[in-house]
Design an enzyme around this catalytic site. Sequence first.
Site, short mmCIF file in Angstrom:
data_model
loop_
_atom_site.label_atom_id
_atom_site.label_comp_id
_atom_site.label_asym_id
_atom_site.label_seq_id
_atom_site.Cartn_x
_atom_site.Cartn_y
_atom_site.Cartn_z
N VAL A 11 -5.82 19.04 -10.31
CA VAL A 11 -6.99 18.21 -10.64
C VAL A 11 -7.46 17.39 -9.43
O VAL A 11 -8.64 17.39 -9.09
CB VAL A 11 -6.66 17.28 -11.84
CG1 VAL A 11 -7.75 16.23 -12.04
CG2 VAL A 11 -6.50 18.11 -13.10
N GLU A 160 -10.60 14.99 -17.50
CA GLU A 160 -10.91 16.22 -16.78
C GLU A 160 -10.80 17.42 -17.72
O GLU A 160 -9.85 17.52 -18.47
CB GLU A 160 -9.93 16.36 -15.60
CG GLU A 160 -10.15 17.58 -14.75
CD GLU A 160 -11.57 17.66 -14.25
OE1 GLU A 160 -12.00 16.78 -13.50
OE2 GLU A 160 -12.28 18.61 -14.64
N GLU A 164 -7.66 25.85 -14.86
CA GLU A 164 -7.11 26.47 -13.66
C GLU A 164 -7.61 27.91 -13.61
O GLU A 164 -7.74 28.57 -14.63
CB GLU A 164 -5.58 26.45 -13.71
CG GLU A 164 -5.03 25.05 -13.51
CD GLU A 164 -3.54 24.94 -13.75
OE1 GLU A 164 -2.84 25.96 -13.70
OE2 GLU A 164 -3.08 23.82 -14.00
N LYS A 231 -10.27 13.74 -24.71
CA LYS A 231 -9.49 14.74 -23.98
C LYS A 231 -8.44 15.36 -24.90
O LYS A 231 -8.28 16.59 -24.96
CB LYS A 231 -8.84 14.09 -22.76
CG LYS A 231 -7.92 14.99 -22.00
CD LYS A 231 -8.65 16.19 -21.39
CE LYS A 231 -7.65 17.24 -20.93
NZ LYS A 231 -8.29 18.46 -20.48
N GLY A 280 -3.13 36.97 -28.95
CA GLY A 280 -2.22 37.30 -27.86
C GLY A 280 -0.86 36.67 -28.08
O GLY A 280 -0.49 36.33 -29.20
N CYS A 287 -1.00 21.89 -19.99
CA CYS A 287 -1.76 20.90 -20.77
C CYS A 287 -1.61 21.00 -22.29
O CYS A 287 -1.30 20.00 -22.93
CB CYS A 287 -3.23 20.98 -20.40
SG CYS A 287 -3.52 20.40 -18.71
N LYS A 290 1.80 19.92 -23.91
CA LYS A 290 2.10 18.51 -23.61
C LYS A 290 1.09 17.59 -24.32
O LYS A 290 1.46 16.56 -24.87
CB LYS A 290 2.07 18.33 -22.09
CG LYS A 290 1.34 17.14 -21.56
CD LYS A 290 1.45 17.07 -20.06
CE LYS A 290 0.13 17.19 -19.34
NZ LYS A 290 -0.85 16.16 -19.65
N LYS A 347 -1.70 32.18 -17.14
CA LYS A 347 -2.95 32.90 -17.37
C LYS A 347 -3.39 33.49 -16.03
O LYS A 347 -2.83 33.13 -14.99
CB LYS A 347 -4.01 31.99 -17.96
CG LYS A 347 -4.48 30.88 -17.05
CD LYS A 347 -5.68 30.21 -17.70
CE LYS A 347 -6.21 29.09 -16.84
NZ LYS A 347 -7.37 28.45 -17.43
N1 LIG Z 1 -3.95 21.25 -14.44
C1 LIG Z 1 -4.97 21.28 -15.28
O1 LIG Z 1 -5.51 22.33 -15.61
C2 LIG Z 1 -5.48 19.99 -15.87
C3 LIG Z 1 -6.74 19.98 -16.51
C4 LIG Z 1 -7.21 18.78 -17.05
C5 LIG Z 1 -6.43 17.63 -16.96
N2 LIG Z 1 -5.21 17.68 -16.36
C6 LIG Z 1 -4.44 16.43 -16.26
O2 LIG Z 1 -4.59 15.91 -14.95
C7 LIG Z 1 -3.38 15.29 -14.51
C8 LIG Z 1 -2.91 15.94 -13.22
O3 LIG Z 1 -2.61 17.30 -13.48
P1 LIG Z 1 -2.28 18.36 -12.33
O4 LIG Z 1 -2.10 19.68 -12.99
O5 LIG Z 1 -3.27 18.20 -11.23
O6 LIG Z 1 -0.85 17.77 -11.86
P2 LIG Z 1 0.05 18.25 -10.62
O7 LIG Z 1 1.44 18.09 -11.07
O8 LIG Z 1 -0.44 19.57 -10.11
O9 LIG Z 1 -0.29 17.17 -9.48
C9 LIG Z 1 0.05 15.82 -9.57
C10 LIG Z 1 0.24 15.30 -8.15
O10 LIG Z 1 0.38 13.88 -8.21
C11 LIG Z 1 1.28 13.50 -7.17
N3 LIG Z 1 1.76 12.13 -7.43
C12 LIG Z 1 2.59 11.67 -8.38
N4 LIG Z 1 2.74 10.33 -8.28
C13 LIG Z 1 1.98 9.93 -7.25
C14 LIG Z 1 1.69 8.66 -6.65
N5 LIG Z 1 2.20 7.53 -7.14
N6 LIG Z 1 0.86 8.63 -5.59
C15 LIG Z 1 0.31 9.76 -5.10
N7 LIG Z 1 0.54 10.98 -5.62
C16 LIG Z 1 1.36 11.07 -6.69
C17 LIG Z 1 2.35 14.57 -7.23
O11 LIG Z 1 3.09 14.62 -6.02
C18 LIG Z 1 1.49 15.82 -7.45
O12 LIG Z 1 1.12 16.42 -6.23
C19 LIG Z 1 -2.39 15.43 -15.68
O13 LIG Z 1 -2.45 14.26 -16.45
C20 LIG Z 1 -2.95 16.60 -16.46
O14 LIG Z 1 -2.62 16.53 -17.82
C21 LIG Z 1 -4.73 18.82 -15.79
#
Ligand SMILES: NC(=O)c1ccc[n+]([C@@H]2O[C@H](COP(=O)([O-])OP(=O)(O)OC[C@H]3O[C@@H](n4cnc5c(N)ncnc54)[C@H](O)[C@@H]3O)[C@@H](O)[C@H]2O)c1
Length: 472
Positions: A11, A160, A164, A231, A280, A287, A290, A347
Site C-alpha cells: 500500500v 485503501e 494487489e 473498509k 474456486g 486482507c 484478517k 492470486k
Molecule cells: N495489501 C493490500 O492489498 C491492501 C489493500 C488495502 C489495504 N491494506 C492495508 O494496508 C496496510 C498495509 O498493508 P501492506 O500489505 O502494504 O503491508 P506490508 O506488510 O506489505 O507493509 C507494511 C510495511 O510497514 C513497515 N513498517 C512497520 N512499522 C513501521 C514503522 N513504525 N515505521 C515505518 N515502517 C514501518 C514494514 O516494515 C513494512 O514494510 C494494512 O493495514 C492492510 O490491511 C492492504
Amino acid sequence: MRVTVIGTGYVGTVTGACLSYFGHRVTCVDTDAGKIEKLRRGEMPIYEPCLAELLQLAGARGGIDFTTELGPPAAESDVIFIAVGTPPLPTGEANLCYLEGAARSIGAAMDNRKFRVVVNKSTVPVGSGNLVETLVREGIRDARPGDGKSICFGVASNPEFLREGSAIADSLYPDRIVLGAEEERTLQVLRELYLPLVQQAFDAPVFLPRPAAVTAVPVVTTSLTSAEMIKYAANSFLAVKIGFANEVANICERVGAEAPEVMAGIGLDARIGSRFLNPGLGWGGSCFGKDLQSLLHTAREYGYHSRLLEAALEVNRAQRQLVIQKLQEKLFILKGRTIALLGLAFKPETDDLRDAPSLQIAERLLQMGARVKAYDPIAMPACRENYAAMRIQYCDSAEDAAEGADALVLVTEWKQFARLDLRSLAKSMTRAILVDGRNLFDPEAARQAGFDYSGIGRPQRTAHAPAVPATL
Ligand SMILES: NC(=O)c1ccc[n+]([C@@H]2O[C@H](COP(=O)([O-])OP(=O)(O)OC[C@H]3O[C@@H](n4cnc5c(N)ncnc54)[C@H](O)[C@@H]3O)[C@@H](O)[C@H]2O)c1
C-alpha cells in the site's frame, strides 16, 4: 504538497508513487533498511505490475525519495500517511503495534511551524483514529514536554481499496475515495491533495491508459468511524460474495448444474453484478481473513454475534479442503503420491503468499504423506524464503511440475496456465488427473486432452452447453 508515507509495503509504495506522479513531493519511510536500500537502487521490494515504471516517472515529476529516518520528512510534511501492516493476533484482533509505533514517532517529529494532517491508510478497527490522535499527542508530549499545546494537527481515515496485481490502475482510476475526519480543516487539506486524482487532471501513463468511463472520481466524506467501518464492510461483503458463489457451486456440483453458467445467469442482474462470483478454492491474501476476523472481534466487544461473517470464514476454510477431497476421490490413497501444484501466490499477478490457499493445501498434502511439486511464475522465491520448512519441490515450469505426477492441481489462475498444452502435460504424468481449482480450463478440452478433469461446481457437462451465454 509535501507528503510522507510510513510503510513501504504494497500500500505505502503504491500510494507514494501515485501521489508523487500527481506532482506532490513524497518521502517514503520504512523501518526495514533492506527494503529502503532496494527502493533507492530502483529495485522493487514487492512484485506489482507497473510499479517500477510509475516510480521512475514519479521521480521526474513531484519527486520521491526513500529513508529509514521519519523525523526530517515528517517535520516538513503537510500530510503524513500511515500505511504500516496491521496483521491479525491469535485472537483475531488487529495487531496495532506498528500503527502505535508510527503514531508516536510522528508526534516526536512535530513542531508548531505548520498544520499537519496524519492520515491512516492502514486498515484499522473502529476507534483507531482516536487512538492515533492520542498517541501522536503522547509522542509530542514526550519529545517536547510543556510545548505541546501550540502544535496543531488533524487526524483522518483514508482507507485503501487497491487490489494487489492491479494496484496502480486501482490507485490512478479508483471507484471512489473515502475521507473520514471530524474537522473541516483536515478534510480540506485532503481534498487539495487528491484534487488531481478526483478531477483526473494528470496525464495518464502510456502503460496504463485511462479507461474511457473514468472522467472524475467520487469522494465520499464521512466521520472517522464511518470511514474505518467502510473498509471492513467492503472487504466483508466481497468475502461473503465469493463464499456465496462457492456455496452455490458446491450445490450445483451435487444437482448437476454448471456453476459458471449459474453465476453468469445471476451476475447479469444489476442488483447482483458479475464480479467476485467465480467459484474456486476460496479467497486468500493478507486482507479478507484478517479484516473479517477483526470485524468479528469488534462486534464481539460490543456484545454482537455476527453469524453471517462467521459463516463466511467457515465456508472459505472448507472450500480449501475441497482439493484434498477431490484428490482422495480420484486417487484414494495420497500417501506416497506426487501432487503438482500450479500456482502458489494467493492470486495472479502478485508474489504475496499471505494466507494463500496453496500453503494450506501443500501443508495438508505433506502431512498426509504426499510429495508436493510446485511451479509459480513469480511467487517461488518468496515461498522458499518465507516457508523454508515446507518440503515443496520447486519446479522450473508447469511442464516440469506435471512430469511424473499423479495429479495436477491448478491453484492460482495465472494467465500463462490457460495457454498450456494440456495434451502433452497429460501424457507426461503418471496419472492424468486434473483438479482445476479456479475453473480456468474448458472441461471438455481438458477431457479431450486426456485428463480426468474436475473443476469447482462443474459436474460432467454435456457438449452442447456453453459455460457462458452467447450474449456475454
Ligand atoms: N495489501 C493490500 O492489498 C491492501 C489493500 C488495502 C489495504 N491494506 C492495508 O494496508 C496496510 C498495509 O498493508 P501492506 O500489505 O502494504 O503491508 P506490508 O506488510 O506489505 O507493509 C507494511 C510495511 O510497514 C513497515 N513498517 C512497520 N512499522 C513501521 C514503522 N513504525 N515505521 C515505518 N515502517 C514501518 C514494514 O516494515 C513494512 O514494510 C494494512 O493495514 C492492510 O490491511 C492492504
